[in-house]
Structure formats: C-alpha cells, structure tokens
Write a protein that holds these residues in place. Structure first.
Motif, PDB file in Angstrom:
ATOM      1  N   GLY A 252       0.697  -1.127   0.021  1.00 49.02           N
ATOM      2  CA  GLY A 252      -0.136   0.040   0.186  1.00 49.02           C
ATOM      3  C   GLY A 252       0.808   1.364  -0.233  1.00 49.02           C
ATOM      4  N   TYR A 253       2.154   1.075  -0.169  1.00 49.59           N
ATOM      5  CA  TYR A 253       2.990   2.417  -0.082  1.00 49.59           C
ATOM      6  C   TYR A 253       3.801   2.663  -1.267  1.00 49.59           C
ATOM      7  CZ  TYR A 253       1.995   1.653   4.877  1.00 49.59           C
ATOM      8  OH  TYR A 253       1.419   1.341   6.248  1.00 49.59           O
ATOM      9  N   ASP A 254       4.025   3.901  -1.463  1.00 49.91           N
ATOM     10  CA  ASP A 254       4.655   4.628  -2.581  1.00 49.91           C
ATOM     11  C   ASP A 254       6.110   4.148  -2.412  1.00 49.91           C
ATOM     12  OD1 ASP A 254       5.361   5.763  -4.890  1.00 49.91           O
ATOM     13  OD2 ASP A 254       5.281   7.746  -3.972  1.00 49.91           O
ATOM     14  N   LEU A 255       6.733   2.745  -2.919  1.00 49.33           N
ATOM     15  CA  LEU A 255       8.166   2.348  -2.848  1.00 49.33           C
ATOM     16  C   LEU A 255       8.676   2.236  -4.286  1.00 49.33           C
ATOM     17  CD1 LEU A 255       7.195  -0.216   0.042  1.00 49.33           C
ATOM     18  CD2 LEU A 255       8.442   2.008   0.633  1.00 49.33           C
ATOM     19  N   THR A 256       9.985   2.348  -4.169  1.00 47.46           N
ATOM     20  CA  THR A 256      10.524   2.318  -5.475  1.00 47.46           C
ATOM     21  C   THR A 256      11.779   0.979  -4.956  1.00 47.46           C
ATOM     22  OG1 THR A 256      12.479   3.773  -4.731  1.00 47.46           O
ATOM     23  CG2 THR A 256      10.641   4.648  -5.965  1.00 47.46           C
ATOM     24  N   PRO A 257      12.091   0.604  -5.799  1.00 48.59           N
ATOM     25  CA  PRO A 257      13.374  -0.498  -5.798  1.00 48.59           C
ATOM     26  C   PRO A 257      14.634   0.344  -5.205  1.00 48.59           C
ATOM     27  CG  PRO A 257      12.527  -0.777  -7.866  1.00 48.59           C
ATOM     28  CD  PRO A 257      11.955   0.471  -7.511  1.00 48.59           C
ATOM     29  N   THR A 258      15.428  -0.348  -4.270  1.00 47.02           N
ATOM     30  CA  THR A 258      16.604   0.116  -3.764  1.00 47.02           C
ATOM     31  C   THR A 258      17.424   0.604  -4.946  1.00 47.02           C
ATOM     32  OG1 THR A 258      16.599  -1.046  -1.748  1.00 47.02           O
ATOM     33  CG2 THR A 258      18.709  -0.192  -2.415  1.00 47.02           C
ATOM     34  N   MET A 259      17.990   1.638  -4.979  1.00 44.05           N
ATOM     35  CA  MET A 259      18.947   2.459  -6.019  1.00 44.05           C
ATOM     36  C   MET A 259      20.255   2.782  -5.145  1.00 44.05           C
ATOM     37  SD  MET A 259      16.266   4.711  -8.060  1.00 44.05           S
ATOM     38  CE  MET A 259      14.635   4.218  -8.482  1.00 44.05           C
ATOM     39  N   ARG A 260      21.248   2.167  -5.708  1.00 45.31           N
ATOM     40  CA  ARG A 260      22.643   2.410  -5.350  1.00 45.31           C
ATOM     41  C   ARG A 260      23.515   3.099  -6.406  1.00 45.31           C
ATOM     42  NH1 ARG A 260      21.119  -2.525  -2.713  1.00 45.31           N
ATOM     43  NH2 ARG A 260      21.112  -2.113  -0.528  1.00 45.31           N
ATOM     44  N   ASP A 261      23.898   4.173  -6.172  1.00 42.80           N
ATOM     45  CA  ASP A 261      25.143   4.828  -7.012  1.00 42.80           C
ATOM     46  C   ASP A 261      24.610   5.100  -8.292  1.00 42.80           C
ATOM     47  OD1 ASP A 261      27.310   6.111  -7.172  1.00 42.80           O
ATOM     48  OD2 ASP A 261      28.620   4.708  -7.516  1.00 42.80           O
ATOM     49  N   ILE A 262      23.468   5.378  -8.467  1.00 45.24           N
ATOM     50  CA  ILE A 262      22.891   5.613  -9.923  1.00 45.24           C
ATOM     51  C   ILE A 262      23.703   6.421 -10.861  1.00 45.24           C
ATOM     52  CG2 ILE A 262      21.041   5.958 -11.419  1.00 45.24           C
ATOM     53  CD1 ILE A 262      20.745   3.503  -9.548  1.00 45.24           C
ATOM     54  N   ASN A 263      24.321   5.962 -11.623  1.00 46.39           N
ATOM     55  CA  ASN A 263      25.185   7.024 -12.615  1.00 46.39           C
ATOM     56  C   ASN A 263      25.965   7.917 -11.850  1.00 46.39           C
ATOM     57  OD1 ASN A 263      25.564   7.247 -15.387  1.00 46.39           O
ATOM     58  ND2 ASN A 263      24.999   9.168 -15.082  1.00 46.39           N
ATOM     59  N   LYS A 264      26.449   7.246 -10.723  1.00 46.56           N
ATOM     60  CA  LYS A 264      27.491   8.097  -9.841  1.00 46.56           C
ATOM     61  C   LYS A 264      26.753   9.543  -9.354  1.00 46.56           C
ATOM     62  CE  LYS A 264      31.662   5.935 -11.348  1.00 46.56           C
ATOM     63  NZ  LYS A 264      32.928   6.107 -11.858  1.00 46.56           N
ATOM     64  N   LYS A 265      25.500   9.615  -9.360  1.00 42.39           N
ATOM     65  CA  LYS A 265      24.654  10.823  -8.864  1.00 42.39           C
ATOM     66  C   LYS A 265      23.742  10.774  -7.846  1.00 42.39           C
ATOM     67  CE  LYS A 265      26.099  12.930 -12.579  1.00 42.39           C
ATOM     68  NZ  LYS A 265      27.621  13.493 -12.369  1.00 42.39           N
ATOM     69  N   PHE A 266      23.171   9.644  -7.230  1.00 40.78           N
ATOM     70  CA  PHE A 266      22.456   9.578  -6.185  1.00 40.78           C
ATOM     71  C   PHE A 266      22.034   8.028  -5.913  1.00 40.78           C
ATOM     72  CE2 PHE A 266      19.359   8.877  -9.806  1.00 40.78           C
ATOM     73  CZ  PHE A 266      18.245   8.193  -9.227  1.00 40.78           C
ATOM     74  N   SER A 267      21.583   7.923  -4.883  1.00 41.95           N
ATOM     75  CA  SER A 267      21.155   6.560  -4.340  1.00 41.95           C
ATOM     76  C   SER A 267      19.935   6.732  -3.511  1.00 41.95           C
ATOM     77  CB  SER A 267      22.483   5.928  -3.370  1.00 41.95           C
ATOM     78  OG  SER A 267      23.616   5.739  -4.024  1.00 41.95           O
ATOM     79  N   VAL A 268      19.090   5.625  -3.286  1.00 36.82           N
ATOM     80  CA  VAL A 268      18.064   5.553  -2.646  1.00 36.82           C
ATOM     81  C   VAL A 268      17.931   4.236  -2.005  1.00 36.82           C
ATOM     82  CG1 VAL A 268      15.346   5.590  -2.749  1.00 36.82           C
ATOM     83  CG2 VAL A 268      16.729   6.769  -4.280  1.00 36.82           C
TER      84      VAL A 268
END
Length: 332
Positions: A252-268
């Motif tokens: 029921g929640y607005d979740l995304t997959p875990t993201m690590r070091d995406i294009n060396k710009k950000f992580s979630v």
C-alpha cells in the motif's frame, strides 16, 4: 496570433505503436501529484509515428531538419542548469527543406537500453522521454513525451534473515528478528521482538520504514530522510520474556526499488527504524537497512532481468554481539 512568421506555426504529436494496449503506470511529479505514463522495460524497442500538423493551411513551414531523440536524463534540483544524460539516441526524420502540408514520419529505436528506473525524489529526478525537434532559424519547434521505465530483478533462493541483539547497558536488552533482508515491493515484512532484560519503563514502541535519498559526492553530499510508514507495535511497558510480533504490508505504499550509486549521481535506500520511548519521553532507536526490489508480474523473454544489488546484513544470526541503541536527544 503569429506575425511575420514568428510563433508556433505547427503542432507536433508523438503516437506510439500499440498505445491502445500498452500498459501504463502512475509516476510522481515534482509537485507531488501523479501522472500516468506508458510503461517500458529494459531492452524493449520503441516505435511509432510523428504527426506534424500545419496550423495555417496554404503556408509553408521552412526548417533546417527534423529529428527525434530518446533520452535518459538525471536532474539534480540544486544544479538545474545541468542535465546529466546517461542514454542518448537520435534519428534524423527529414533533411532541411519545406513542409507544404501535414506530414507524418515513422520512427523506431530497437532494443533500447534503459538501465535505471524512473524516479522523482526530494532533490533529484530521473526521467526518460522522446523529444521531437523541428529545427528553425529563430525558434525550434519541440515536443516531448515522458515514458515510465521499471527495472525488474531476480534473486537467488538465498535470502537470509536479519537477527540482532541491541540494548542499553544494564537497563534494556532486546533481540529483534526479520524474516528476510530483501523484499519485493508487494511483500510482507514479518518479524518479532523479544525482551531479554527490561529495567526501564517503556511507554510505547514503534517501527517505521525510512527512505533515505543521497545526492552529490564528496563534501557536497545531501541526505534526505522520508518516513514512508509508521506503526505503533506496542503500548505499555513490557516484561522480561515477552515477545512482540511484527507484520508490515508493503503493497500500500509508494516505494521504489533500492537504488545504489545511480550513474554516480544519487542513491535511494530503505531502512526499518525501531524506536522505543520511555516514560520520560526519551527516545531510543536502531536502524536496519533492507533491500527492496521489483518483481515482474510476467517475465517476458525479450526483457533483460537486472541482477539485484547485494547487501550484507549488519549482523546475521550473531547473538553474541550486542549492539547499542542510539539515543535521540530530547529538545530542551
């Protein structure tokens, strides 16, 4: 009204092949609203038609060329002037010339690489879009169509549980356990908390899902924490030997997959945050990172399944090592 040839003299429409049956999904916009976009996956082709409609019949449209681009782009909100492109494909539709009537062009991008999932966060946005440009001497005519992209992951059979003992010396000693360390976005987190030693009066206990967005690098790193969900799992002071069950439904929640070091710009990253509050309103917490991944409803042979990121639990099954709670400072 357009004077001396200035202004928008034509309309551009981007029509995707199979749009009537193409699956769509909701994507969050920068203002927090939702928009519905056509959904694609890594390795899928994009094809369709570009319609250019002249607004003034009988007039010609001079241009210096017509092109369509497929772009994958990361925008950091504190650096809006720079768009970091990680995917860029271009097709020339027409050479310089004149349009005397409404015209259509077919386009196709075969087996397009889309390595990351679309994301709109607090400080960063990752988007994919088609852009059609009619190049003119003064002002180009531009039309964009945003697309949604989901990344599907496959995991090995091994998905170890998380088990850890935490405590406050001579005051509180608890053991918590979660059934897995990796969860798909519609999964259920199942766990329990077992009280081994209780010498402080606890008022209540809660568990929260925290999303941590990290942007930048080096000295210019920004961390933004967002509480996605919060549950009170205990009200009142527990006794030694008591066990508290945990069951959290993620669907029921607005979740995304875990993201690590995406294009060396950000992580979630995502964390389970266990918080205890005593009768003097002192708060103690312990965070444990979990990995979230997207499971496909139906895996197509043409899709490339992205390997899931690997994480190592802070302490897996090592009950001899007791970690300390972190105390949240009480405001004066």
């Amino acid at each position: 009204m357009s004077f001396f040839g200035f202004g928008q003299s034509a309309e551009i429409d981007i029509i995707l092949d199979g749009a009537a049956t193409r699956r769509t999904t909701e994507v969050k916009t920068e203002d927090g609203k939702k928009e519905r976009l056509f959904l694609f996956f890594d390795g899928e082709s994009l094809s369709g038609k570009i319609n250019i409609t002249l607004k003034r019949p009988g007039y010609k449209l001079e241009h210096q060329g017509i092109k369509i681009e497929f772009l994958g782009q990361i925008e950091l909100y504190y650096d809006r002037g720079n768009h970091h492109e990680f995917t860029s494909l271009v097709k020339e539709l027409a050479r310089p010339g004149e349009l005397h009537h409404n015209t259509s062009y077919d386009f196709e991008f075969n087996q397009v690489e889309k390595p990351y999932e679309v994301y709109t966060g607090t400080n960063v946005k990752l988007r994919y879009f088609l852009r059609v440009t009619v190049v003119r001497r003064l002002t180009d005519l531009v039309k964009e169509l945003d697309l949604a992209v989901h990344t599907l992951s496959s995991y090995p059979e091994m998905n170890s549980s998380i088990k850890m003992e935490v405590g406050i010396e001579d005051s509180l000693h608890i053991e918590f356990e979660y059934n897995k360390s990796k969860y798909h976005l519609k999964d259920v987190i199942v766990g329990k908390i077992y009280f081994l030693l209780v010498r402080i009066k606890i008022r209540h206990m809660e568990i929260a899902i925290i999303r941590r967005e990290t942007t930048g690098s080096g000295p210019n790193v920004f961390n933004e924490n967002e509480t996605i969900a919060k549950y009170e799992i205990m009200d009142g002071s527990p006794v030694r030997g008591e066990s508290i069950p945990i069951r959290v439904f993620l669907a029921g929640y607005d979740l995304t997959p875990t993201m690590r070091d995406i294009n060396k710009k950000f992580s979630v990253r995502y964390y389970l945050n266990l918080v205890l509050v005593d009768e003097e309103e002192r708060r103690y917490f312990k965070q444990q990172e979990i990995t979230l991944w997207r499971k496909g409803d139906r895996i197509r042979k043409s899709l490339q399944i992205v390997p899931a990121p690997v994480t190592t639990p802070t302490n897996n099954g090592d009950s001899d090592h007791v970690q300390a709670f972190e105390k949240i400072p009480t405001p004066p």
